[in-house]
Design a protein around this motif. Structure first.
Motif, PDB file in Angstrom:
ATOM      1  N   MET A 110      51.599  28.226  55.704  1.00 29.96           N
ATOM      2  CA  MET A 110      50.962  29.516  55.463  1.00 29.96           C
ATOM      3  C   MET A 110      51.872  30.671  55.872  1.00 29.96           C
ATOM      4  SD  MET A 110      47.373  31.006  56.961  1.00 29.96           S
ATOM      5  CE  MET A 110      48.101  31.261  58.592  1.00 29.96           C
ATOM      6  N   MET A 111      52.527  30.538  57.031  1.00 30.49           N
ATOM      7  CA  MET A 111      53.453  31.585  57.449  1.00 30.49           C
ATOM      8  C   MET A 111      54.622  31.700  56.478  1.00 30.49           C
ATOM      9  SD  MET A 111      51.980  32.830  60.028  1.00 30.49           S
ATOM     10  CE  MET A 111      53.285  33.935  60.503  1.00 30.49           C
ATOM     11  N   GLN A 112      55.074  30.567  55.966  1.00 29.41           N
ATOM     12  CA  GLN A 112      56.150  30.588  54.984  1.00 29.41           C
ATOM     13  C   GLN A 112      55.711  31.291  53.706  1.00 29.41           C
ATOM     14  OE1 GLN A 112      57.203  26.790  53.300  1.00 29.41           O
ATOM     15  NE2 GLN A 112      59.364  27.339  53.166  1.00 29.41           N
ATOM     16  N   ASN A 113      54.492  31.009  53.254  1.00 29.97           N
ATOM     17  CA  ASN A 113      53.984  31.641  52.038  1.00 29.97           C
ATOM     18  C   ASN A 113      53.762  33.136  52.227  1.00 29.97           C
ATOM     19  OD1 ASN A 113      53.961  29.192  50.662  1.00 29.97           O
ATOM     20  ND2 ASN A 113      51.878  28.709  51.306  1.00 29.97           N
ATOM     21  N   ILE A 114      53.281  33.529  53.418  1.00 32.22           N
ATOM     22  CA  ILE A 114      53.084  34.962  53.675  1.00 32.22           C
ATOM     23  C   ILE A 114      54.420  35.697  53.671  1.00 32.22           C
ATOM     24  CG2 ILE A 114      52.379  36.620  55.430  1.00 32.22           C
ATOM     25  CD1 ILE A 114      50.147  34.714  56.217  1.00 32.22           C
ATOM     26  N   VAL A 120      58.300  38.901  47.796  1.00 31.45           N
ATOM     27  CA  VAL A 120      57.997  39.129  46.381  1.00 31.45           C
ATOM     28  C   VAL A 120      57.549  40.567  46.155  1.00 31.45           C
ATOM     29  CG1 VAL A 120      56.373  38.543  44.541  1.00 31.45           C
ATOM     30  CG2 VAL A 120      57.476  36.731  45.834  1.00 31.45           C
ATOM     31  N   VAL A 121      56.669  41.054  47.036  1.00 27.26           N
ATOM     32  CA  VAL A 121      56.217  42.446  46.905  1.00 27.26           C
ATOM     33  C   VAL A 121      57.395  43.402  47.042  1.00 27.26           C
ATOM     34  CG1 VAL A 121      54.773  44.225  47.952  1.00 27.26           C
ATOM     35  CG2 VAL A 121      53.889  41.913  47.682  1.00 27.26           C
ATOM     36  N   GLY A 122      58.295  43.124  47.995  1.00 28.86           N
ATOM     37  CA  GLY A 122      59.470  43.974  48.141  1.00 28.86           C
ATOM     38  C   GLY A 122      60.363  43.971  46.909  1.00 28.86           C
ATOM     39  N   VAL A 123      60.560  42.798  46.296  1.00 30.71           N
ATOM     40  CA  VAL A 123      61.370  42.713  45.081  1.00 30.71           C
ATOM     41  C   VAL A 123      60.703  43.456  43.927  1.00 30.71           C
ATOM     42  CG1 VAL A 123      62.275  41.123  43.339  1.00 30.71           C
ATOM     43  CG2 VAL A 123      62.506  40.580  45.763  1.00 30.71           C
ATOM     44  N   LEU A 124      59.389  43.326  43.807  1.00 27.28           N
ATOM     45  CA  LEU A 124      58.672  44.028  42.738  1.00 27.28           C
ATOM     46  C   LEU A 124      58.782  45.541  42.903  1.00 27.28           C
ATOM     47  CD1 LEU A 124      55.457  41.825  42.393  1.00 27.28           C
ATOM     48  CD2 LEU A 124      57.373  41.970  40.803  1.00 27.28           C
ATOM     49  N   THR A 143      53.083  45.174  41.586  1.00 24.60           N
ATOM     50  CA  THR A 143      52.903  45.207  43.036  1.00 24.60           C
ATOM     51  C   THR A 143      51.443  45.396  43.405  1.00 24.60           C
ATOM     52  OG1 THR A 143      55.120  46.163  43.232  1.00 24.60           O
ATOM     53  CG2 THR A 143      53.666  46.327  45.147  1.00 24.60           C
ATOM     54  N   ALA A 144      50.771  46.310  42.700  1.00 23.48           N
ATOM     55  CA  ALA A 144      49.351  46.527  42.975  1.00 23.48           C
ATOM     56  C   ALA A 144      48.532  45.274  42.691  1.00 23.48           C
ATOM     57  CB  ALA A 144      48.844  47.704  42.135  1.00 23.48           C
ATOM     58  N   THR A 145      48.938  44.522  41.670  1.00 17.80           N
ATOM     59  CA  THR A 145      48.223  43.279  41.352  1.00 17.80           C
ATOM     60  C   THR A 145      48.316  42.283  42.494  1.00 17.80           C
ATOM     61  OG1 THR A 145      48.681  43.614  38.993  1.00 17.80           O
ATOM     62  CG2 THR A 145      48.054  41.400  39.699  1.00 17.80           C
ATOM     63  N   PHE A 146      49.502  42.112  43.055  1.00 18.59           N
ATOM     64  CA  PHE A 146      49.661  41.197  44.186  1.00 18.59           C
ATOM     65  C   PHE A 146      48.877  41.672  45.401  1.00 18.59           C
ATOM     66  CE2 PHE A 146      52.488  37.640  43.700  1.00 18.59           C
ATOM     67  CZ  PHE A 146      53.115  37.875  42.485  1.00 18.59           C
ATOM     68  N   LEU A 147      48.882  42.977  45.655  1.00 17.88           N
ATOM     69  CA  LEU A 147      48.202  43.500  46.833  1.00 17.88           C
ATOM     70  C   LEU A 147      46.691  43.397  46.722  1.00 17.88           C
ATOM     71  CD1 LEU A 147      50.382  46.664  47.563  1.00 17.88           C
ATOM     72  CD2 LEU A 147      50.471  44.440  48.686  1.00 17.88           C
ATOM     73  N   ILE A 148      46.169  43.365  45.506  1.00 17.53           N
ATOM     74  CA  ILE A 148      44.723  43.256  45.309  1.00 17.53           C
ATOM     75  C   ILE A 148      44.289  41.806  45.187  1.00 17.53           C
ATOM     76  CG2 ILE A 148      42.823  43.796  43.729  1.00 17.53           C
ATOM     77  CD1 ILE A 148      44.277  46.382  43.037  1.00 17.53           C
ATOM     78  N   VAL A 149      45.042  41.014  44.426  1.00 15.80           N
ATOM     79  CA  VAL A 149      44.629  39.635  44.139  1.00 15.80           C
ATOM     80  C   VAL A 149      44.729  38.753  45.377  1.00 15.80           C
ATOM     81  CG1 VAL A 149      45.307  37.561  42.879  1.00 15.80           C
ATOM     82  CG2 VAL A 149      45.107  39.738  41.680  1.00 15.80           C
ATOM     83  N   TRP A 234      44.639  29.917  40.432  1.00 16.43           N
ATOM     84  CA  TRP A 234      44.109  30.677  39.301  1.00 16.43           C
ATOM     85  C   TRP A 234      44.419  32.166  39.449  1.00 16.43           C
ATOM     86  CZ3 TRP A 234      43.064  29.132  34.741  1.00 16.43           C
ATOM     87  CH2 TRP A 234      42.536  27.871  34.498  1.00 16.43           C
ATOM     88  N   PHE A 235      44.242  32.694  40.647  1.00 20.27           N
ATOM     89  CA  PHE A 235      44.566  34.102  40.865  1.00 20.27           C
ATOM     90  C   PHE A 235      46.060  34.346  40.667  1.00 20.27           C
ATOM     91  CE2 PHE A 235      40.456  34.422  43.061  1.00 20.27           C
ATOM     92  CZ  PHE A 235      40.029  35.656  42.597  1.00 20.27           C
ATOM     93  N   GLY A 236      46.895  33.433  41.155  1.00 20.25           N
ATOM     94  CA  GLY A 236      48.330  33.581  40.964  1.00 20.25           C
ATOM     95  C   GLY A 236      48.740  33.492  39.511  1.00 20.25           C
TER      96      GLY A 236
END
Length: 246
Positions: A110-114, A120-124, A143-149, A234-236
């Protein structure tokens, strides 16, 4: 490595290949190759570290089993009768493995995924800023999609934890029953020759009933846990499709 370094290196290489006048020098290409190689080295070091600290001997399995044995040896006679020996055997064999895999390892994953999500958000954000001189809502859509989903999916999974915990506890109780029967039969195998046909058939019937009960509860817990994993998938996938359309 797969989330940030490789995509960024490919991004620069493709841009320089199509437009050599903007940065496509040999020095920059060598720097990119060196960055990619160093990333591979770090990737290999991380894989080797997680390989050596998990498995049958790693991941604190044997440490917890030794602690259980030490506790069992130091208990008083009255405390020895509170739980049968098969309960300790199941805890040392199954529960310790579950703690290591579903506790420590999942926390590490989980820490690795976070951390990967933050990258990913930084690259976007960087690509959105690099794509256009003026920052608009359209450029910031991925970026907004990742932050919301992501928070939505995590909240949905957290709401399912209560039911999942109940199903896992029921499966553990059923699994302990057949482990107890098998451990008893294995430990007393040299005395089973004195059993008659009816006694042997009764033991076999008890084991079969325990297996049927365990199979039902295992299927329920397995399917529910798998559905929880697919919530994030599914969200991803929906976010990925949205980014592709963008």
């Amino acid at each position: 490595h797969n989330v940030v370094v490789t995509p960024v290196v490919l991004y620069f290489v493709l841009n320089w290949a199509t437009d050599p006048a903007h940065g496509g020098s040999y020095d920059n290409i060598v720097i990119l190759g060196s960055v990619q190689f160093l990333s591979y080295l770090l990737y290999r070091w991380g894989d080797l570290a997680q390989l050596r600290h998990r498995g049958r001997t790693g991941g604190t399995r044997m440490v917890h089993r030794h602690q259980l044995l030490s506790k069992l040896l130091m208990m008083d006679q009255q405390e020895q009768f509170e739980f049968p020996g098969e309960h300790w055997f199941y805890a040392g064999l199954i529960n310790v493995d579950s703690v290591t895999v579903n506790g420590y390892w999942q926390m590490y994953a989980m820490m690795q995924n976070i951390f990967g999500l933050l990258l990913v958000v930084g690259v976007l954000i960087w690509k959105a800023l690099d794509k256009a001189a003026d920052v608009s809502y359209i450029n910031m859509l991925p970026t907004a999609t990742f932050l919301i989903v992501t928070p939505t999916a995590v909240l949905w999974i957290m709401l399912r934890r209560g039911k999942l915990t109940e199903l896992l506890e029921q499966r553990m109780d059923s699994e302990e029953k057949w482990v107890e029967i098998l451990a008893w039969a294995s430990g007393n195998g040299k005395y089973l020759y004195a059993f008659g046909v009816r006694e042997i058939a009764k033991v076999d019937e008890m084991f079969s009933m325990a297996m049927v009960e365990f199979s039902k509860r295992h299927i329920a817990a397995r399917d529910y846990a798998n559905d929880s994993q697919w919530v994030m998938r599914w969200f991803g996938s929906a976010s990925y499709c949205l980014i592709l359309c963008w």
